[in-house]
Write a protein that holds these residues in place. Sequence first.
Motif, short mmCIF file in Angstrom:
data_model
loop_
_atom_site.label_atom_id
_atom_site.label_comp_id
_atom_site.label_asym_id
_atom_site.label_seq_id
_atom_site.Cartn_x
_atom_site.Cartn_y
_atom_site.Cartn_z
N SER A 103 59.50 -30.32 73.78
CA SER A 103 60.29 -29.63 72.76
C SER A 103 61.77 -29.77 73.08
O SER A 103 62.15 -30.10 74.22
N GLN A 159 63.65 -27.20 73.25
CA GLN A 159 63.91 -26.12 74.20
C GLN A 159 63.71 -26.59 75.64
O GLN A 159 64.49 -26.26 76.52
N ASN A 175 74.66 -25.60 65.27
CA ASN A 175 73.78 -25.05 64.25
C ASN A 175 73.73 -23.54 64.49
O ASN A 175 73.25 -23.15 65.53
N SER A 230 66.72 -32.01 70.20
CA SER A 230 65.42 -31.62 69.69
C SER A 230 65.03 -32.75 68.75
O SER A 230 65.63 -32.92 67.68
N LYS A 261 63.80 -32.48 64.88
CA LYS A 261 64.68 -32.42 63.70
C LYS A 261 64.86 -33.81 63.11
O LYS A 261 63.90 -34.43 62.73
N ILE A 317 56.82 -31.39 67.22
CA ILE A 317 57.84 -30.79 68.09
C ILE A 317 58.08 -31.73 69.27
O ILE A 317 57.13 -32.23 69.88
N ILE A 320 65.29 -27.57 60.74
CA ILE A 320 66.35 -28.38 60.11
C ILE A 320 65.94 -29.84 60.25
O ILE A 320 65.04 -30.17 61.04
N1 PLP Z 1 68.85 -27.45 69.79
C1 PLP Z 1 69.17 -27.25 68.49
C2 PLP Z 1 70.57 -27.53 68.03
C3 PLP Z 1 68.20 -26.78 67.59
O1 PLP Z 1 68.53 -26.58 66.30
C4 PLP Z 1 66.90 -26.50 68.07
C5 PLP Z 1 65.84 -25.96 67.18
O2 PLP Z 1 66.12 -25.52 66.08
C6 PLP Z 1 66.62 -26.71 69.41
C7 PLP Z 1 67.62 -27.20 70.25
C8 PLP Z 1 65.27 -26.42 70.00
O3 PLP Z 1 64.37 -27.44 69.62
P1 PLP Z 1 62.79 -27.25 69.50
O4 PLP Z 1 62.54 -26.36 68.34
O5 PLP Z 1 62.31 -28.66 69.31
O6 PLP Z 1 62.31 -26.66 70.77
#
Ligand code: PLP
Length: 431
Positions: A85, A87, A158, A204, A207, A216, A373
């Motif tokens: 992910s 994250q 974001n 990420s 997106k 993911i 997004i």
């Molecule tokens: N970084 C940004 C700018 C994001 O918008 C997001 C998720 O919305 C993430 C990291 C985290 O990504 P993920 O949802 O794939 O864990």
Amino acid sequence: MTDRLHPETLALHAGWRADPSTGAVAPPIYQTTSYQFRDTDHAADLFALKELGNIYTRIGNPTTDILEQRVAAIEGGAAALALASGQAASAYAVQNLARVGDNIVSGTDLYGGTWNLFANTLKDQGIEVRFVDPADPEAFLRATDDRTRAWYVETLPNPKLVVAPIREVAALGRPLGIPLIVDNTAAPLIARPLDHGAAIVVYSTTKYIGGHGTSIGGIIVDGGTFDWEALPERQPLLNTPDPSYHGVVWSEAAKALGPIAYILRARTVLLRDLGAALSPFNAFQILQGLETLPLRMPRHCENAAKVVTFLQGRPDVVRVIHPSVQTGIQAERTTRYLSGGHGGLVGFELEGGGAAGRAFINALKLFYHVANIGDARSLAIHPASTTHSQLSAEEQFATGVSEGYVRLSVGLEHIDDILADLTQALDAVAP
Ligand code: PLP
């Protein structure tokens, strides 16, 4: 060969040509946990890092490897590490340099999940994150001390959508041995953080890179240009013996393999021990999305620009948030760093504030109301009650989220249909 190719070509070719045994052109999904070693010497060499190769899918997989090579090539980096992910990518990017007692300095303008990770979870792990206004590069210096291991910003945060001064911040950090980590999730292809001095880029891939809302994923790209050994005391995790890998010093171990000390440690220590491995199936889906990213991004940008013009013409819209509406130094930064377009995200506020914003979202018919997004489809959300709801009012303010903020992720539909849906939803809540 790939050094000379353009992103459009790399997105289709980097990291893979054809399957040597079958001739298959599409990257195969290597749905396997483990790999047959040639003999015990081969197995021992792989484990001792004398040779790089497949050991176990938690720490590497051939399908995932194609994705890693392809993203690294497009980004202009030395190597990449795909993860389960975005994250995980943000967390590992920091944990790969900072341990208990250390700190990093981060811009406040962050995705809500990253804010939570930094303000709470990393803090619980003994890593302090010091937040500063990213528009002021000197603020990173002021917040830095001997235990600062990295600086962190989002290119196109974001949902604040104020572009980070990547070159200015990176240039201040390099002489101190401090790398700039940039989350470029909202601006793939249109911004190139490594060209401006960033050391590490995270995404990420859920997106725009995946682009179809199916999988993911996340990825860390090592630019390969940061000198981790210049001030060894600044980066102890890469310059002192690692007891978890029979005393190896990662900056030394990487020498035979290329400028990849950072990503080598992330894979062999963090991915090995914490295990946020991307599934080969998701790697395939993300690769499939990546192949058309160079076609999709310009269309996202074009449609979003038309949405901005449309919203600016509506009397019930009191504020539009988009890189193109910035002025002064922020406008200069938009031009410098978003050289390929302004992205697909648009924020706005209605005269009626949060209640009107929520009613607007409920009235949408074409736009999906989802916490995502970068999908091919158009999406909308009210960040204050969803993606940023776990933040305090002050934290929401710092990340650019007001009660009335509505975020649109403008998709690839025909612009007339997008504008028709926005029109009917706005008319439905018109005071
Ligand atoms: N970084 C940004 C700018 C994001 O918008 C997001 C998720 O919305 C993430 C990291 C985290 O990504 P993920 O949802 O794939 O864990």
